[in-house]
Design a protein around this motif. Sequence first.
Motif, PDB file in Angstrom:
ATOM      1  N   ALA A 128     -52.645  -3.265   4.216  1.00 26.70           N
ATOM      2  CA  ALA A 128     -51.571  -4.022   4.865  1.00 26.70           C
ATOM      3  C   ALA A 128     -51.319  -5.327   4.119  1.00 26.70           C
ATOM      4  CB  ALA A 128     -51.924  -4.296   6.320  1.00 26.70           C
ATOM      5  N   ASN A 129     -52.383  -5.989   3.693  1.00 29.20           N
ATOM      6  CA  ASN A 129     -52.214  -7.241   2.953  1.00 29.20           C
ATOM      7  C   ASN A 129     -51.670  -6.999   1.551  1.00 29.20           C
ATOM      8  OD1 ASN A 129     -53.080  -8.933   5.001  1.00 29.20           O
ATOM      9  ND2 ASN A 129     -55.218  -8.788   4.391  1.00 29.20           N
ATOM     10  N   ALA A 130     -51.987  -5.867   0.956  1.00 24.79           N
ATOM     11  CA  ALA A 130     -51.518  -5.578  -0.390  1.00 24.79           C
ATOM     12  C   ALA A 130     -50.012  -5.316  -0.412  1.00 24.79           C
ATOM     13  CB  ALA A 130     -52.260  -4.370  -0.955  1.00 24.79           C
ATOM     14  N   PHE A 131     -49.482  -4.675   0.630  1.00 22.07           N
ATOM     15  CA  PHE A 131     -48.072  -4.326   0.658  1.00 22.07           C
ATOM     16  C   PHE A 131     -47.214  -5.326   1.425  1.00 22.07           C
ATOM     17  CE2 PHE A 131     -49.986  -0.104  -0.109  1.00 22.07           C
ATOM     18  CZ  PHE A 131     -49.361   0.156  -1.307  1.00 22.07           C
ATOM     19  N   ALA A 132     -47.818  -6.334   2.019  1.00 20.69           N
ATOM     20  CA  ALA A 132     -47.059  -7.298   2.806  1.00 20.69           C
ATOM     21  C   ALA A 132     -46.251  -8.199   1.880  1.00 20.69           C
ATOM     22  CB  ALA A 132     -47.997  -8.143   3.659  1.00 20.69           C
ATOM     23  N   ALA A 133     -45.010  -8.420   2.246  1.00 23.05           N
ATOM     24  CA  ALA A 133     -44.142  -9.307   1.464  1.00 23.05           C
ATOM     25  C   ALA A 133     -44.429 -10.740   1.869  1.00 23.05           C
ATOM     26  CB  ALA A 133     -42.685  -8.964   1.726  1.00 23.05           C
ATOM     27  N   PRO A 134     -44.300 -11.664   0.936  1.00 23.39           N
ATOM     28  CA  PRO A 134     -44.525 -13.062   1.317  1.00 23.39           C
ATOM     29  C   PRO A 134     -43.450 -13.529   2.292  1.00 23.39           C
ATOM     30  CG  PRO A 134     -43.708 -12.915  -0.920  1.00 23.39           C
ATOM     31  CD  PRO A 134     -43.985 -11.510  -0.466  1.00 23.39           C
ATOM     32  N   ALA A 135     -43.816 -14.407   3.170  1.00 24.74           N
ATOM     33  CA  ALA A 135     -42.877 -14.900   4.177  1.00 24.74           C
ATOM     34  C   ALA A 135     -41.821 -15.768   3.507  1.00 24.74           C
ATOM     35  CB  ALA A 135     -43.627 -15.700   5.229  1.00 24.74           C
ATOM     36  N   ALA A 136     -40.587 -15.610   3.952  1.00 26.49           N
ATOM     37  CA  ALA A 136     -39.497 -16.408   3.403  1.00 26.49           C
ATOM     38  C   ALA A 136     -39.625 -17.839   3.907  1.00 26.49           C
ATOM     39  CB  ALA A 136     -38.168 -15.814   3.846  1.00 26.49           C
ATOM     40  N   PRO A 137     -39.320 -18.804   3.050  1.00 22.93           N
ATOM     41  CA  PRO A 137     -39.408 -20.196   3.509  1.00 22.93           C
ATOM     42  C   PRO A 137     -38.357 -20.494   4.565  1.00 22.93           C
ATOM     43  CG  PRO A 137     -38.429 -20.095   1.331  1.00 22.93           C
ATOM     44  CD  PRO A 137     -38.898 -18.698   1.666  1.00 22.93           C
ATOM     45  N   LEU A 138     -38.732 -21.279   5.525  1.00 22.84           N
ATOM     46  CA  LEU A 138     -37.841 -21.627   6.618  1.00 22.84           C
ATOM     47  C   LEU A 138     -36.990 -22.825   6.209  1.00 22.84           C
ATOM     48  CD1 LEU A 138     -36.991 -21.244   9.567  1.00 22.84           C
ATOM     49  CD2 LEU A 138     -38.813 -22.811  10.195  1.00 22.84           C
ATOM     50  N   GLU A 139     -35.689 -22.665   6.288  1.00 20.35           N
ATOM     51  CA  GLU A 139     -34.782 -23.745   5.914  1.00 20.35           C
ATOM     52  C   GLU A 139     -34.166 -24.327   7.174  1.00 20.35           C
ATOM     53  OE1 GLU A 139     -31.941 -22.624   2.981  1.00 20.35           O
ATOM     54  OE2 GLU A 139     -33.426 -21.543   1.796  1.00 20.35           O
ATOM     55  N   LEU A 140     -34.328 -25.621   7.337  1.00 11.79           N
ATOM     56  CA  LEU A 140     -33.768 -26.295   8.492  1.00 11.79           C
ATOM     57  C   LEU A 140     -32.493 -27.017   8.074  1.00 11.79           C
ATOM     58  CD1 LEU A 140     -36.996 -27.806  10.056  1.00 11.79           C
ATOM     59  CD2 LEU A 140     -35.774 -25.767  10.756  1.00 11.79           C
ATOM     60  N   ALA A 141     -31.381 -26.617   8.660  1.00  7.57           N
ATOM     61  CA  ALA A 141     -30.105 -27.238   8.319  1.00  7.57           C
ATOM     62  C   ALA A 141     -29.827 -28.431   9.222  1.00  7.57           C
ATOM     63  CB  ALA A 141     -28.987 -26.213   8.447  1.00  7.57           C
ATOM     64  N   ALA A 142     -30.248 -28.369  10.463  1.00  4.78           N
ATOM     65  CA  ALA A 142     -29.961 -29.440  11.412  1.00  4.78           C
ATOM     66  C   ALA A 142     -31.029 -30.520  11.329  1.00  4.78           C
ATOM     67  CB  ALA A 142     -29.910 -28.869  12.826  1.00  4.78           C
ATOM     68  N   THR A 143     -30.601 -31.744  11.577  1.00  2.00           N
ATOM     69  CA  THR A 143     -31.554 -32.844  11.612  1.00  2.00           C
ATOM     70  C   THR A 143     -32.070 -33.013  13.027  1.00  2.00           C
ATOM     71  OG1 THR A 143     -29.809 -34.446  12.009  1.00  2.00           O
ATOM     72  CG2 THR A 143     -30.438 -34.049   9.708  1.00  2.00           C
ATOM     73  N   SER A 144     -33.207 -33.598  13.153  1.00  3.45           N
ATOM     74  CA  SER A 144     -33.816 -33.786  14.457  1.00  3.45           C
ATOM     75  C   SER A 144     -33.152 -34.937  15.186  1.00  3.45           C
ATOM     76  CB  SER A 144     -35.307 -34.054  14.294  1.00  3.45           C
ATOM     77  OG  SER A 144     -35.873 -34.320  15.547  1.00  3.45           O
ATOM     78  N   ALA A 145     -32.832 -34.727  16.458  1.00  2.00           N
ATOM     79  CA  ALA A 145     -32.224 -35.771  17.270  1.00  2.00           C
ATOM     80  C   ALA A 145     -33.299 -36.562  18.005  1.00  2.00           C
ATOM     81  CB  ALA A 145     -31.255 -35.162  18.271  1.00  2.00           C
ATOM     82  N   PHE A 146     -34.528 -36.130  17.923  1.00  2.00           N
ATOM     83  CA  PHE A 146     -35.624 -36.779  18.622  1.00  2.00           C
ATOM     84  C   PHE A 146     -36.159 -37.923  17.771  1.00  2.00           C
ATOM     85  CE2 PHE A 146     -40.206 -37.132  19.423  1.00  2.00           C
ATOM     86  CZ  PHE A 146     -40.178 -37.483  20.761  1.00  2.00           C
ATOM     87  N   VAL A 147     -36.200 -39.104  18.322  1.00  2.00           N
ATOM     88  CA  VAL A 147     -36.742 -40.266  17.634  1.00  2.00           C
ATOM     89  C   VAL A 147     -37.968 -40.722  18.404  1.00  2.00           C
ATOM     90  CG1 VAL A 147     -36.317 -42.630  16.884  1.00  2.00           C
ATOM     91  CG2 VAL A 147     -34.474 -40.938  16.825  1.00  2.00           C
TER      92      VAL A 147
END
Length: 70
Positions: A22-41
């Motif tokens: 399972a580990n040999a055939f597993a594809a690497p995880a795609a990087p997560l791209e965040l387009a929105a900025t955080s509104a939490f300060v």
Amino acid sequence: MNVAKNMEFVFIAAVVVATSLANAFAAPAAPLELAATSAFVKAPAPEAPAITIVVVGKRLTAAQKAKRTV
């Protein structure tokens, strides 16, 4: 070789082989791209006074120390 006697070993070996495949055939995880900025300060934490603990007690005399160690 009696398979019934070694069933635990057979099971563990099958799990190891399955995990390896399972580990040999597993594809690497795609990087997560965040387009929105955080509104939490995050607000700054209020300054709290330092906590001071004072321990008060009398020292034992030599006789009391000797009595406790026996």
